[in-house]
Each structure stands twice: as C-alpha cells, then as structure tokens.
Scaffold this motif. Sequence first.
Motif, mmCIF file in Angstrom:
data_model
loop_
_atom_site.group_PDB
_atom_site.id
_atom_site.type_symbol
_atom_site.label_atom_id
_atom_site.label_comp_id
_atom_site.label_asym_id
_atom_site.label_seq_id
_atom_site.Cartn_x
_atom_site.Cartn_y
_atom_site.Cartn_z
ATOM 1 N N UNK A 99 10.346 54.955 34.158
ATOM 2 C CA UNK A 99 11.695 54.835 34.700
ATOM 3 C C UNK A 99 12.000 53.438 35.197
ATOM 4 N N UNK A 100 10.950 52.628 35.469
ATOM 5 C CA UNK A 100 11.182 51.249 35.890
ATOM 6 C C UNK A 100 11.726 50.433 34.723
ATOM 7 N N UNK A 101 12.694 49.573 34.970
ATOM 8 C CA UNK A 101 13.167 48.663 33.933
ATOM 9 C C UNK A 101 12.110 47.600 33.705
ATOM 10 N N UNK A 102 11.796 47.349 32.447
ATOM 11 C CA UNK A 102 10.726 46.394 32.169
ATOM 12 C C UNK A 102 11.018 45.583 30.913
ATOM 13 N N UNK A 103 10.239 44.522 30.743
ATOM 14 C CA UNK A 103 10.339 43.631 29.581
ATOM 15 C C UNK A 103 8.965 43.577 28.921
ATOM 16 N N UNK A 104 8.908 43.775 27.619
ATOM 17 C CA UNK A 104 7.639 43.712 26.885
ATOM 18 C C UNK A 104 7.663 42.550 25.913
ATOM 19 N N UNK A 105 6.515 41.845 25.802
ATOM 20 C CA UNK A 105 6.381 40.744 24.839
ATOM 21 C C UNK A 105 4.916 40.570 24.498
ATOM 22 N N UNK A 106 4.578 40.749 23.213
ATOM 23 C CA UNK A 106 3.215 40.572 22.716
ATOM 24 C C UNK A 106 2.182 41.326 23.561
ATOM 25 N N UNK A 107 2.396 42.611 23.699
ATOM 26 C CA UNK A 107 1.485 43.519 24.399
ATOM 27 C C UNK A 107 1.382 43.223 25.900
ATOM 28 N N UNK A 108 2.265 42.411 26.422
ATOM 29 C CA UNK A 108 2.342 42.170 27.863
ATOM 30 C C UNK A 108 3.628 42.802 28.382
ATOM 31 N N UNK A 109 3.633 43.155 29.667
ATOM 32 C CA UNK A 109 4.798 43.830 30.228
ATOM 33 C C UNK A 109 5.054 43.321 31.640
ATOM 34 N N UNK A 110 6.341 43.225 31.995
ATOM 35 C CA UNK A 110 6.782 42.779 33.313
ATOM 36 C C UNK A 110 7.831 43.753 33.846
ATOM 37 N N UNK A 111 7.906 43.859 35.186
ATOM 38 C CA UNK A 111 9.120 44.436 35.757
ATOM 39 C C UNK A 111 10.272 43.510 35.359
ATOM 40 N N UNK A 112 11.440 44.062 35.149
ATOM 41 C CA UNK A 112 12.575 43.254 34.716
ATOM 42 C C UNK A 112 12.828 42.088 35.675
ATOM 43 N N UNK A 113 12.722 42.333 36.979
ATOM 44 C CA UNK A 113 12.987 41.282 37.959
ATOM 45 C C UNK A 113 11.815 40.313 38.122
ATOM 46 N N UNK A 114 10.664 40.638 37.524
ATOM 47 C CA UNK A 114 9.497 39.744 37.598
ATOM 48 C C UNK A 114 9.431 38.785 36.416
ATOM 49 N N UNK A 115 10.251 39.054 35.398
ATOM 50 C CA UNK A 115 10.228 38.194 34.206
ATOM 51 C C UNK A 115 11.190 37.032 34.440
ATOM 52 N N UNK A 116 10.637 35.922 34.932
ATOM 53 C CA UNK A 116 11.459 34.787 35.365
ATOM 54 C C UNK A 116 11.141 33.530 34.564
ATOM 55 N N UNK A 117 12.056 32.585 34.587
ATOM 56 C CA UNK A 117 11.893 31.290 33.913
ATOM 57 C C UNK A 117 10.832 30.467 34.639
#
Length: 298
Positions: free
Chosen positions: A128-146
């Motif tokens: 249920x948490x919003x997340x971002x996936x990239x190359x088998x790695x995953x972040x909370x949406x708010x943790x994926x920062x520049x």
Amino acid sequence: MAFHRHTGPGSYTVGTMSERFDCFYCRDSLQGKKYVQKEGRHCCVKCFDKICANTCIECKKPIGADSKELHFKNRYWHDTCFRCVKCYKSLVDEPFMLRENNKVWCGDCTTTEDAPKCKGCFKPIIAGDQNVEYKKMVWHKDCFTCSQCKKVIGSGSFFPKGDDFYCVSCHENKFAKTCAKCKNPITSGGLTYQEQPWHSECFICSNCKRQLGGKRFTAVEDEFYCVECYKQCVAKKCAGCKNPITAGFGRGTSVVNYEDESWHDYCFKCTRCARGLANKRFVRHDGKIYCAECPKRH
C-alpha cells in the motif's frame, strides 16, 4: 505465507487424588494430594516437574504442573513465553508464524520483516506504500530524491549516473551538452558538426529555416545552407552555362576563376574547338576563351 494456531496443552491431567494411589516414581502416597496423570501413570507434582514436564523452548525451563502449557509441532512454551520475538505481543490467542531458531512472530511483524527495504531510509515498504522501483531496487516515493538538489523525484523523470540519480533540471545543468547556437542544454537527440553539439531544431538553413540534420548542406562564413538555397542565394553563376556553381553537390567539383568570373571546370573550354581548358594554357579575346592554338588558325 501460512499462519498457525497452537494446539493447547499437552496430554496430561491434573487433579486431587481421593483414592489410595502412590506416586509412580517416588512411591509417596497421593491420597488427598494434588497429582498428575500422564500416559496412564499417576505421579506427584514434584516428580512431574522434575521428570515428566516438557521444557519451554523459549526460556529453557520446565513447564510445571501449575503452569499453562502451549505446544505446536512437538515444541512447547509457557503461555507467558509465547510472545512475538519482535514486538513481544502475547500470541496465546493470536495467529503466528514459526520461523528460524524456533522463534514465533506475529502477523504484523512477519509482514514487516519480509517486506522489501527502502534504498533511501532502509525501512520496510509495506503493501500500500507508494514506491519507486529501478533495477531491482526500491524506494519509498518520498525517499527517491535528486542527488544534487535533494528534491523528491517520486514518479517523475530522472537520469541515473552510477549510484546517483538526478532530476531533469540538475542533469541538464551538470551533464548535458550545450547547443552551439542557442547555448541551452541538449537533453535528447541532437547532432554534432565539426565536434560541436547542436539541437536538431537549431541546425537549420539560414535562408529557408528547414532542418539540415541528415541532409546535404554547405557552410559559408558560419552560415548553413541547404542545396537549393545555396544555389539560389549564395553560389556564383558560371560564366559559361550561367547556372550556379555548386561545388560538392554534383557534377563539377572544381571551379575555375579568372579575373572576376567563375566557371564550372567542365564549362571552361575553348569557344572554337570545345577542348577543356581547366589547368591548361588559354587565351581570352573579346570576352571569349580560346585554347592557345585556335587564335593562330583564325
């Protein structure tokens, strides 16, 4: 993932003896005393605790006749020891999971433990948490920062560079090539001319403004022209055929210049005998070109 419920106490009975019986082990009389019956044998509480009691898998102590016992798959616990290894919540009346080292887990802690960990904060990403996936790695949406400006990228566009990630703006400022004409970053596509990068929309004919990428063109004093515009606007006119001299755009790649006039190399020929005179001796008479021999025959 399967959760279980314990199967209650082991198969023995505790009561007070009203008849004449002796303890199976110490032979003391059990009349009027509390006793335990297990596997058809009667024994006093002391002998039961010492000889017959199961050992709690958690605290490693015997589960006495006066204690409440829980068991599951030949493993035994005091009821007070039957707790989640993570949150210590009692699981006497709750579903549980038996995991490595015979540790019991509640449903919530099992879900959290098995959840993927955020690459940013290293905390679990729960369903249920919003997340971002990239190359088998995953972040909370708010943790994926520049990596540069630290602003949240979330589900927006980004550019990976090694272990870093950049938003579009920071990537342009830090890595993108700059167009030789407009001086703005080239974020995608583009072309190169004489080792300089250009936006495709900036590399255009100076006259008709059409893009020149992938097309034939020529450069004149830092200006670019397509073939047609070069012929019409820039190219010298041949003194022989009166057509534009377009060196490099077809037949006649050489130009003959004499005084203030120019010719295609194939148009520079004797007026009388039509012999080509490029790179040969010639005579000009009354505005016409002759080979060295023809005037002598006149």
